[in-house]
Design a protein around this motif. Sequence first.
Motif, PDB file in Angstrom:
ATOM      1  N   ASP A 620       0.999  -1.196   0.275  1.00  0.00           N
ATOM      2  CA  ASP A 620       0.260   0.406   0.063  1.00  0.00           C
ATOM      3  C   ASP A 620       0.791   0.957  -0.096  1.00  0.00           C
ATOM      4  OD1 ASP A 620       0.734   0.017   2.631  1.00  0.00           O
ATOM      5  OD2 ASP A 620      -0.578  -0.694   3.289  1.00  0.00           O
ATOM      6  N   LEU A 621       0.331   2.768  -0.200  1.00  0.00           N
ATOM      7  CA  LEU A 621       1.128   3.410  -0.252  1.00  0.00           C
ATOM      8  C   LEU A 621       1.120   4.485   1.424  1.00  0.00           C
ATOM      9  CD1 LEU A 621      -1.253   5.697  -3.344  1.00  0.00           C
ATOM     10  CD2 LEU A 621       1.515   4.920  -3.512  1.00  0.00           C
ATOM     11  N   PRO A 622       2.779   4.834   1.759  1.00  0.00           N
ATOM     12  CA  PRO A 622       3.070   5.278   2.699  1.00  0.00           C
ATOM     13  C   PRO A 622       1.953   6.241   2.978  1.00  0.00           C
ATOM     14  CG  PRO A 622       4.621   6.252   0.943  1.00  0.00           C
ATOM     15  CD  PRO A 622       3.929   5.068   0.505  1.00  0.00           C
ATOM     16  N   LYS A 623       2.016   6.699   3.865  1.00  0.00           N
ATOM     17  CA  LYS A 623       1.083   7.999   4.222  1.00  0.00           C
ATOM     18  C   LYS A 623       2.032   9.458   4.105  1.00  0.00           C
ATOM     19  CE  LYS A 623      -1.665   6.040   8.128  1.00  0.00           C
ATOM     20  NZ  LYS A 623      -1.172   4.573   7.772  1.00  0.00           N
ATOM     21  N   VAL A 646      -5.171   2.460  -5.471  1.00  0.00           N
ATOM     22  CA  VAL A 646      -5.657   3.675  -4.554  1.00  0.00           C
ATOM     23  C   VAL A 646      -6.875   3.569  -5.471  1.00  0.00           C
ATOM     24  CG1 VAL A 646      -5.563   6.313  -4.904  1.00  0.00           C
ATOM     25  CG2 VAL A 646      -3.593   4.654  -5.126  1.00  0.00           C
ATOM     26  N   GLU A 647      -7.973   3.626  -4.103  1.00  0.00           N
ATOM     27  CA  GLU A 647      -9.350   3.580  -4.559  1.00  0.00           C
ATOM     28  C   GLU A 647     -10.119   5.142  -4.749  1.00  0.00           C
ATOM     29  OE1 GLU A 647     -10.672   0.826  -5.342  1.00  0.00           O
ATOM     30  OE2 GLU A 647      -8.958  -0.823  -4.041  1.00  0.00           O
ATOM     31  N   GLU A 648      -9.642   5.439  -3.626  1.00  0.00           N
ATOM     32  CA  GLU A 648     -10.102   7.280  -4.035  1.00  0.00           C
ATOM     33  C   GLU A 648      -9.121   8.202  -3.986  1.00  0.00           C
ATOM     34  OE1 GLU A 648     -12.620   8.184  -0.681  1.00  0.00           O
ATOM     35  OE2 GLU A 648     -14.164   6.218  -1.444  1.00  0.00           O
ATOM     36  N   SER A 649      -8.797   8.795  -5.173  1.00  0.00           N
ATOM     37  CA  SER A 649      -7.709   9.535  -5.823  1.00  0.00           C
ATOM     38  C   SER A 649      -7.429  10.735  -4.954  1.00  0.00           C
ATOM     39  CB  SER A 649      -7.590   9.516  -7.285  1.00  0.00           C
ATOM     40  OG  SER A 649      -6.575   9.970  -7.355  1.00  0.00           O
ATOM     41  N   THR A 650      -7.042  10.951  -4.716  1.00  0.00           N
ATOM     42  CA  THR A 650      -6.463  12.825  -4.572  1.00  0.00           C
ATOM     43  C   THR A 650      -5.921  13.679  -5.410  1.00  0.00           C
ATOM     44  OG1 THR A 650      -6.654  12.786  -2.428  1.00  0.00           O
ATOM     45  CG2 THR A 650      -5.031  14.589  -3.433  1.00  0.00           C
ATOM     46  N   PHE A 651      -5.084  12.968  -5.820  1.00  0.00           N
ATOM     47  CA  PHE A 651      -4.398  13.604  -7.314  1.00  0.00           C
ATOM     48  C   PHE A 651      -5.457  13.570  -8.544  1.00  0.00           C
ATOM     49  CE2 PHE A 651      -2.814  12.618 -11.726  1.00  0.00           C
ATOM     50  CZ  PHE A 651      -1.518  13.453 -11.305  1.00  0.00           C
ATOM     51  N   LEU A 730      -4.853  19.979   7.099  1.00  0.00           N
ATOM     52  CA  LEU A 730      -6.454  19.645   6.412  1.00  0.00           C
ATOM     53  C   LEU A 730      -5.484  20.018   4.832  1.00  0.00           C
ATOM     54  CD1 LEU A 730      -8.932  18.133   5.286  1.00  0.00           C
ATOM     55  CD2 LEU A 730     -10.021  20.694   4.970  1.00  0.00           C
ATOM     56  N   TYR A 731      -5.219  20.985   4.535  1.00  0.00           N
ATOM     57  CA  TYR A 731      -4.589  21.747   3.368  1.00  0.00           C
ATOM     58  C   TYR A 731      -3.091  20.628   3.056  1.00  0.00           C
ATOM     59  CZ  TYR A 731      -2.737  24.983  -0.290  1.00  0.00           C
ATOM     60  OH  TYR A 731      -1.803  24.894  -1.267  1.00  0.00           O
ATOM     61  N   GLN A 732      -2.174  20.263   4.433  1.00  0.00           N
ATOM     62  CA  GLN A 732      -1.189  19.332   4.164  1.00  0.00           C
ATOM     63  C   GLN A 732      -1.212  18.349   3.926  1.00  0.00           C
ATOM     64  OE1 GLN A 732       1.144  20.157   8.572  1.00  0.00           O
ATOM     65  NE2 GLN A 732       0.473  22.715   7.933  1.00  0.00           N
ATOM     66  N   GLU A 733      -2.173  17.799   4.867  1.00  0.00           N
ATOM     67  CA  GLU A 733      -2.676  16.492   4.193  1.00  0.00           C
ATOM     68  C   GLU A 733      -3.097  16.306   2.799  1.00  0.00           C
ATOM     69  OE1 GLU A 733      -5.719  15.203   7.183  1.00  0.00           O
ATOM     70  OE2 GLU A 733      -3.858  14.610   8.814  1.00  0.00           O
ATOM     71  N   ARG A 734      -4.092  17.025   2.341  1.00  0.00           N
ATOM     72  CA  ARG A 734      -4.113  16.878   1.299  1.00  0.00           C
ATOM     73  C   ARG A 734      -3.198  17.205  -0.186  1.00  0.00           C
ATOM     74  NH1 ARG A 734      -9.241  18.437  -2.107  1.00  0.00           N
ATOM     75  NH2 ARG A 734      -9.355  18.264  -4.294  1.00  0.00           N
ATOM     76  N   GLU A 735      -2.237  18.815   0.653  1.00  0.00           N
ATOM     77  CA  GLU A 735      -1.277  18.374  -0.454  1.00  0.00           C
ATOM     78  C   GLU A 735       0.139  17.394  -0.353  1.00  0.00           C
ATOM     79  OE1 GLU A 735       1.437  22.312  -1.213  1.00  0.00           O
ATOM     80  OE2 GLU A 735       1.674  22.070   0.906  1.00  0.00           O
ATOM     81  N   LEU A 738      -1.181  13.998  -2.471  1.00  0.00           N
ATOM     82  CA  LEU A 738      -1.145  14.490  -3.727  1.00  0.00           C
ATOM     83  C   LEU A 738       0.266  14.233  -4.671  1.00  0.00           C
ATOM     84  CD1 LEU A 738      -2.728  16.013  -6.084  1.00  0.00           C
ATOM     85  CD2 LEU A 738      -1.950  18.228  -5.682  1.00  0.00           C
ATOM     86  N   MET A 739       1.277  14.467  -3.295  1.00  0.00           N
ATOM     87  CA  MET A 739       2.644  14.235  -3.904  1.00  0.00           C
ATOM     88  C   MET A 739       3.089  12.740  -4.145  1.00  0.00           C
ATOM     89  SD  MET A 739       5.465  15.173  -5.233  1.00  0.00           S
ATOM     90  CE  MET A 739       5.071  17.165  -5.073  1.00  0.00           C
ATOM     91  N   ILE A 740       1.922  12.051  -2.389  1.00  0.00           N
ATOM     92  CA  ILE A 740       2.894  10.621  -3.187  1.00  0.00           C
ATOM     93  C   ILE A 740       1.860  10.082  -3.940  1.00  0.00           C
ATOM     94  CG2 ILE A 740       1.246   8.215  -1.371  1.00  0.00           C
ATOM     95  CD1 ILE A 740       1.490  10.413   1.032  1.00  0.00           C
TER      96      ILE A 740
END
Length: 775
Positions: A620-623, A646-651, A730-735, A738-740
């Motif tokens: 799985d993807l790292p946090k 990735v089931e629900e993609s942020t990207f 929230l912004y940091q987590e999503r960013e 997104l980068m991951i």
Amino acid sequence: MLQSKMKWKFTYTNQLEKVQSIKGLTPLTQQLLMKREIVSDEAIQRFLNPSIDDLHDPFLMEDMAKAVDRVRQAIENEESILVFGDYDADGVSSTTVMVEALREAGADCDFYIPNRFTEGYGPNEEAFRFAHDSGYSIIITVDTGIAAMNEADLAKQLGIDLIITDHHEVQEVLPDAYAIIHPKTSSQYPFQELAGVGVAFKFAEALLGRFPKDLLDLVVIGTVADLVPLKDENRVLAAIGLQAISHSKRPGVLALKEVCGIEGEITEETIGFTIGPRLNAVGRLQDASPAVDLLLSQNVEEALEIAKFINQLNQDRQKIVSDIAKQADEMLIEKSADLENVIVVAKEGWNPGVLGIVASKLVRQYDRPAIVLGIDSEKGEAKGSARSIDAFDLFTNCMEIRERFLHFGGHAQAAGMTLSIDQIDALRADLNELADQKLSDDDYQQVLDIEMTVDLEDISLKQIEEVNKLRPFGMGNPKPLFHVKKEPKEVRLIGSKKNHLKFQFQTDSSRVDGLAFGMGELYPQISPSDKLDIVGELSINEWNGRKNLQIMIQDLRIEDWQLFDLRGSRHVEKSIVIPTDESFKAVTFSGATKSPHNIPIYSVDDFQQDERIDGLVILDLPKDLEELKELLNRILVSKIFVSYRVEESTFLQAWPSRDHFKWFYGMLLKRKEFNLHHEADQLARRKGWDRSMVDFISEVFFELEFVKIKDGLITINSQPSKKDLKESKLYQERENQLMIEKTLYYSTYKELKNWFNQYLNEKVKPVKEEVVNGL
């Protein structure tokens, strides 16, 4: 990384500057000649242009004149002569050469070949008494007889003059024969490595008083099939013999070509893999006389019938070999999971005529010496053949335990033997103990002698054609094996059973195909963009009038670590192959509990510093990318499989820019309030945004206390504090997410491998390649 199956021995040094420039030859060909110790202009010309002028005078052989005079006397006195041959391809062709020469000289002669099953190898008392009773006053052996001490004495008692022509190893005591014609007993003869048929040919030349070029199509068969060194006279006889057999009008040769489907020029490989095995097959299954009858035949129809019969015998032989090899393999599997150092298998009913071939198959399959025995319970004996690896001298080691055998003979790599049934287990134990004392793990690998490292960009059709001037290849003049390092443009499975590999390499000027027969199982172990190290023979493939370069691959390896891209795949289990000698681990960052093939699952903290792992499966993807960076820097890994989804993609969701945030805040200032439940979808459609972007901007503003949200109604905070968007968790987590995803999931294969390369443990990263010898 992918290990080679064989041991690679680079036999060259950087000698190009030492090679004298030879007009018309490239440096590559010059170096190949130098490695064969062919350096003078005269030696090079003789090697590249074999001529009958380079053959030696047959009368330099001891007893040649004496033997020829006796035969001529027999012809004059109308005495009968018996040619006593052997049942392999060399023996069959030797017999044919001798019979044809004698008949042309006017002799009354016939031939006799012992039956492998009832008489064994070589001259025997019963056959000699039969010859005496049949009125023969001379026996001439071909390809046999140098160890026939008792039979020579018997011939003398019977009043038979025995003339021995042979090429096998000379014993301490020679038979008391009328004449012995053997290169190794002739101190004046310049070349000692003739095949049996070569010695017979020399006798024919001396007897007939001319160079019998009409017999060259027979001479090449035994010379190539018997694996004598293709040097000196053997090279000449093989080279001009291949020309002769390619244009032969001999009915037996024409019939063999027809039943074997041989078209065009006959090469040493045609003889070694097509003609030789068929002639050998006759004596392996029955009396070998039909093989001589075929070569002696003057009638096309008769020859074709015999050739069809022999071809059928060869098919029978192939099936018998296949059946015995399968039974032997099953016995080894049943016996133990741990294979012994020396394989010894025995069973009642196995045909002793083919056990040498079975032993060879087992050696190739298991990379260790093999002895295959057929049991005769009535006699209480086991009889069979042995084949070995380079590092284990069969003759020397078996002679250390000679008391185990009733009969034994052979050399370093091949032997025949007979022993009592009750000695089989002791033989196995003794040989395994000797191998355990003398061999290391590396010794159980076949060795490839590599002539040179080359760059495919520097290889042309002209270059390969020039290398082919060194033909015929064989013992003493091996077909050159070249080392190439190249990234394939394409890899695919071919063949009806999909058990072969085909590579396509692209150079600046051409395409080069690489064929790896029988290596289809390696396909899932080769990842995209791998730079391959391959060893093989350079050749030309001609199809529909077009010529293309190709390399016939004998072995390959991958020295760099490998990345296998299984992102998003639903067939991960099928795509991961775990070699029996490798260990795999799986890593999870989110508590995954299932892995392909039930590979053990670990967290990052479970891995030790510099821990060596053959295969790592990332589930799985790292946090956080730092987690994966830390893992890569900690372990030493050969293969990495990325199998996450990735089931629900942020990207794939719209990512708002600062302008989006600024516009939305301005809209709120102007309107004072905004109802997410009733107005968000309408706003998203009007602005061409994704609804999730409206929700995200709203949640970030709420976290930063720019707005208040109650029951979906957004209102402006009258006294907001000054904060940057990046202060929002929230912004940091999503960013971060997104980068991951961008780095590990939506990147190209090349981008992903480059990223892994940045953070791999330094001990795993490929070192800068050294300059290698070659072109």
